[in-house]
Design an enzyme around this catalytic site. Structure first.
Site, PDB file in Angstrom:
ATOM      1  CB  ILE A 180      -1.020   0.077   1.206  1.00 47.62           C
ATOM      2  CG1 ILE A 180      -1.998  -1.055   1.005  1.00 47.62           C
ATOM      3  CG2 ILE A 180      -1.649   1.391   1.375  1.00 47.62           C
ATOM      4  CD1 ILE A 180      -3.074  -1.119   2.287  1.00 47.62           C
TER       5      ILE A 180
ATOM      6  CG  ASN B 114      -7.789  -4.936   7.690  1.00 51.03           C
ATOM      7  OD1 ASN B 114      -8.552  -4.080   8.002  1.00 51.03           O
ATOM      8  ND2 ASN B 114      -7.450  -5.396   6.578  1.00 51.03           N
TER       9      ASN B 114
ATOM     10  CG  ASP C 185     -14.601  -0.629   3.055  1.00 50.96           C
ATOM     11  OD1 ASP C 185     -14.553  -1.889   2.557  1.00 50.96           O
ATOM     12  OD2 ASP C 185     -14.378  -0.410   3.904  1.00 50.96           O
TER      13      ASP C 185
ATOM     14  CG  HIS D 210     -12.124  -2.534   6.666  1.00 52.42           C
ATOM     15  ND1 HIS D 210     -12.534  -2.158   5.410  1.00 52.42           N
ATOM     16  CD2 HIS D 210     -10.892  -3.008   6.600  1.00 52.42           C
ATOM     17  CE1 HIS D 210     -11.662  -2.766   4.456  1.00 52.42           C
ATOM     18  NE2 HIS D 210     -10.578  -3.310   5.247  1.00 52.42           N
TER      19      HIS D 210
HETATM   20  P1  NAX Z   1       2.092  -5.741   3.372  1.00 52.86           P
HETATM   21  O1  NAX Z   1       2.106  -6.831   3.879  1.00 52.86           O
HETATM   22  O2  NAX Z   1       2.554  -5.540   1.650  1.00 52.86           O
HETATM   23  O3  NAX Z   1       2.900  -4.611   3.962  1.00 52.86           O
HETATM   24  C1  NAX Z   1       2.908  -4.522   5.507  1.00 52.86           C
HETATM   25  C2  NAX Z   1       4.176  -3.778   5.944  1.00 52.86           C
HETATM   26  O4  NAX Z   1       4.079  -3.708   7.435  1.00 52.86           O
HETATM   27  C3  NAX Z   1       5.252  -4.890   5.739  1.00 52.86           C
HETATM   28  O5  NAX Z   1       6.389  -4.008   5.046  1.00 52.86           O
HETATM   29  C4  NAX Z   1       5.616  -5.133   7.035  1.00 52.86           C
HETATM   30  O6  NAX Z   1       7.162  -5.319   7.234  1.00 52.86           O
HETATM   31  C5  NAX Z   1       5.248  -3.914   7.937  1.00 52.86           C
HETATM   32  N1  NAX Z   1       5.149  -4.335   9.381  1.00 52.86           N
HETATM   33  C6  NAX Z   1       4.744  -5.381  10.181  1.00 52.86           C
HETATM   34  N2  NAX Z   1       4.751  -4.808  11.431  1.00 52.86           N
HETATM   35  C7  NAX Z   1       4.849  -3.431  11.406  1.00 52.86           C
HETATM   36  C8  NAX Z   1       5.433  -2.919  12.694  1.00 52.86           C
HETATM   37  N3  NAX Z   1       5.231  -3.516  13.852  1.00 52.86           N
HETATM   38  N4  NAX Z   1       5.726  -1.483  12.343  1.00 52.86           N
HETATM   39  C9  NAX Z   1       5.966  -0.980  11.425  1.00 52.86           C
HETATM   40  N5  NAX Z   1       5.600  -1.828  10.001  1.00 52.86           N
HETATM   41  C10 NAX Z   1       5.342  -2.953  10.278  1.00 52.86           C
HETATM   42  O7  NAX Z   1       0.604  -5.265   3.427  1.00 52.86           O
HETATM   43  P2  NAX Z   1      -0.342  -4.000   2.544  1.00 52.86           P
HETATM   44  O8  NAX Z   1      -0.845  -4.668   1.296  1.00 52.86           O
HETATM   45  O9  NAX Z   1       0.664  -2.843   2.463  1.00 52.86           O
HETATM   46  O10 NAX Z   1      -1.374  -3.811   3.544  1.00 52.86           O
HETATM   47  C11 NAX Z   1      -1.490  -3.189   4.807  1.00 52.86           C
HETATM   48  C12 NAX Z   1      -2.325  -3.524   5.922  1.00 52.86           C
HETATM   49  O11 NAX Z   1      -3.630  -2.844   5.204  1.00 52.86           O
HETATM   50  C13 NAX Z   1      -2.805  -5.046   6.125  1.00 52.86           C
HETATM   51  O12 NAX Z   1      -3.359  -5.061   7.301  1.00 52.86           O
HETATM   52  C14 NAX Z   1      -4.117  -4.812   5.183  1.00 52.86           C
HETATM   53  O13 NAX Z   1      -4.938  -6.067   5.808  1.00 52.86           O
HETATM   54  C15 NAX Z   1      -4.715  -3.611   5.244  1.00 52.86           C
HETATM   55  N6  NAX Z   1      -5.792  -2.978   4.433  1.00 52.86           N
HETATM   56  C16 NAX Z   1      -6.694  -2.532   4.881  1.00 52.86           C
HETATM   57  C17 NAX Z   1      -7.639  -1.767   4.044  1.00 52.86           C
HETATM   58  C18 NAX Z   1      -9.056  -1.011   4.618  1.00 52.86           C
HETATM   59  O14 NAX Z   1      -9.647  -0.468   3.855  1.00 52.86           O
HETATM   60  N7  NAX Z   1      -8.804  -0.511   6.038  1.00 52.86           N
HETATM   61  C19 NAX Z   1      -7.769  -2.137   2.843  1.00 52.86           C
HETATM   62  C20 NAX Z   1      -6.421  -2.672   2.136  1.00 52.86           C
HETATM   63  C21 NAX Z   1      -5.780  -3.586   3.055  1.00 52.86           C
HETATM   64  O15 NAX Z   1      -6.149  -4.962   2.987  1.00 52.86           O
END
Ligand code: NAX
Length: 325
Positions: A16, A131, A159, A187
């Site tokens: 993202i 999430n 959404d 969500h």
């Molecule tokens: P990615 O897995 O590509 O990226 C997540 C990043 O967070 C990784 O680089 C990871 O190393 C890092 N991370 C993990 N623990 C951390 C911490 N303690 N401190 C800092 N960074 C940390 O996921 P991505 O596709 O970018 O999605 C990110 C989040 O958005 C997920 O939880 C996903 O479920 C959520 N979403 C939420 C949406 C919404 O509408 N609210 C929609 C899109 C997305 O599904």
């Protein structure tokens, strides 16, 4: 003249963030006059990838970008932050129990809440994306008592945009001609994409959408399960549309919006949702980070059953999260 806006993105090396950074650094979100300093936070194993993102940001040569800090230390990342996009979270692994996932994320949002409380601007505007986003926002606010609850939100704009787009596609108008949709609640798959007052070119959309039966059996589930459908098709979860929605959320919240939009905000008893959760409501954004929950909407029987289901789920998630603190 604008001072520099310090924008922190957690999960900086994630997908993202990769789609969001060019929107922010190019001026699409905060305006083409607004200089930006970026703070990118990720965990140690992701720092090499994060460094690659920093290289690419330099290579974009964005005129508004005044500085980039990449770090695995929340106290560095959140220092004097004006805006924080919290996309860093623990991903769900196959076979992982919900409670286990919640426990991992409670710890992350506890640490980030604590750091924001200590070092961010007291006026920081926060959008939680990772999430379970509504409940993560709640945990964050619990550990950031000096940050007003109204400065903390969770993302449901994706959404909302999905709903606008479905109404436009199915009634044959452009998205600009759609108004009056709202996302209520969590969500998650219990979210309620509300089209009962939607209009397409000023006309009530429900009959054009095929009436309540089609909306209940086809359109609402399509939106509730859209994230899973994208994941299945692409092999990765929504990133471009999520980043676009984060840009929309921040632009509406900080610069104002003539349309009613959806954001998960601290519940205050409106629509019988007691205080204590972050709940998506239709909101009016007047600019400068001020919002008001739109009042006086008559929720008919059709809508009320969805709103109660998602309210129940959020209070159950709240109990579970609090039991893990
Ligand atoms: P990615 O897995 O590509 O990226 C997540 C990043 O967070 C990784 O680089 C990871 O190393 C890092 N991370 C993990 N623990 C951390 C911490 N303690 N401190 C800092 N960074 C940390 O996921 P991505 O596709 O970018 O999605 C990110 C989040 O958005 C997920 O939880 C996903 O479920 C959520 N979403 C939420 C949406 C919404 O509408 N609210 C929609 C899109 C997305 O599904």
């Amino acid at each position: 003249p604008h001072g520099t806006l310090t924008v922190c993105i957690t999960g900086g090396a994630g997908q993202i963030s990769y789609s969001l950074l060019p929107l922010i650094a190019s001026g699409e979100v905060f305006g083409h006059e607004q200089p930006i300093e970026l703070r990118l936070l990720d965990i140690k194993p992701a720092l090499e990838a994060l460094n690659g993102v920093v290289m690419e940001l330099h290579d974009c040569s964005f005129p508004l970008l005044r500085g980039i800090v990449a770090t695995d230390d929340p106290m560095v990342a959140f220092r004097h932050a004006d805006v924080a996009v919290l996309a860093g979270s623990f991903p769900r692994r196959p076979g992982m129990e919900r409670r286990e996932l919640l426990a991992k994320n409670v710890n992350i949002f506890k640490a980030h809440g604590h750091a924001l409380d200590q070092v961010a601007s007291k006026n920081v505007k926060i959008v939680v994306v990772g999430n379970p986003s509504n409940t993560n926002a709640l945990v964050l606010s619990h550990f950031a008592p000096s940050i007003p609850k109204g400065n903390i939100t969770a993302l449901t704009r994706l959404d909302h945009n999905r709903t606008v787009s479905q109404v436009a596609l199915r009634t044959g108008v452009s998205v600009n001609d759609v108004d009056g949709v709202a996302i209520w609640g969590n969500h998650s798959a219990t979210q309620y994409p509300d089209m009962t007052r939607a209009t397409a070119k000023g006309e009530l959309a429900m009959p054009m959408l095929g009436g309540r039966k089609v909306v209940a059996e086809e359109i609402i589930p399509c939106i509730q399960k859209r994230g899973a459908a994208v994941l299945k098709a692409r092999g990765f979860s929504s990133a471009m549309s999520a980043a676009n929605a984060i840009g929309d959320h921040l632009r509406s919240w900080l610069m104002g919006d003539s349309k009613i939009v959806s954001m998960a905000v601290a519940s205050d008893g409106s629509y019988h949702v007691k205080a204590g959760v972050y709940f998506s409501f239709p909101v009016r954004c007047v600019g400068g980070g001020e919002y008001e929950i739109v009042q006086g909407i008559e929720l008919g029987e059709f809508s009320r059953k969805y709103v109660s289901a998602t309210t129940e789920e959020l209070f159950a998630e709240r109990e579970e999260a609090l039991s893990l603190l």
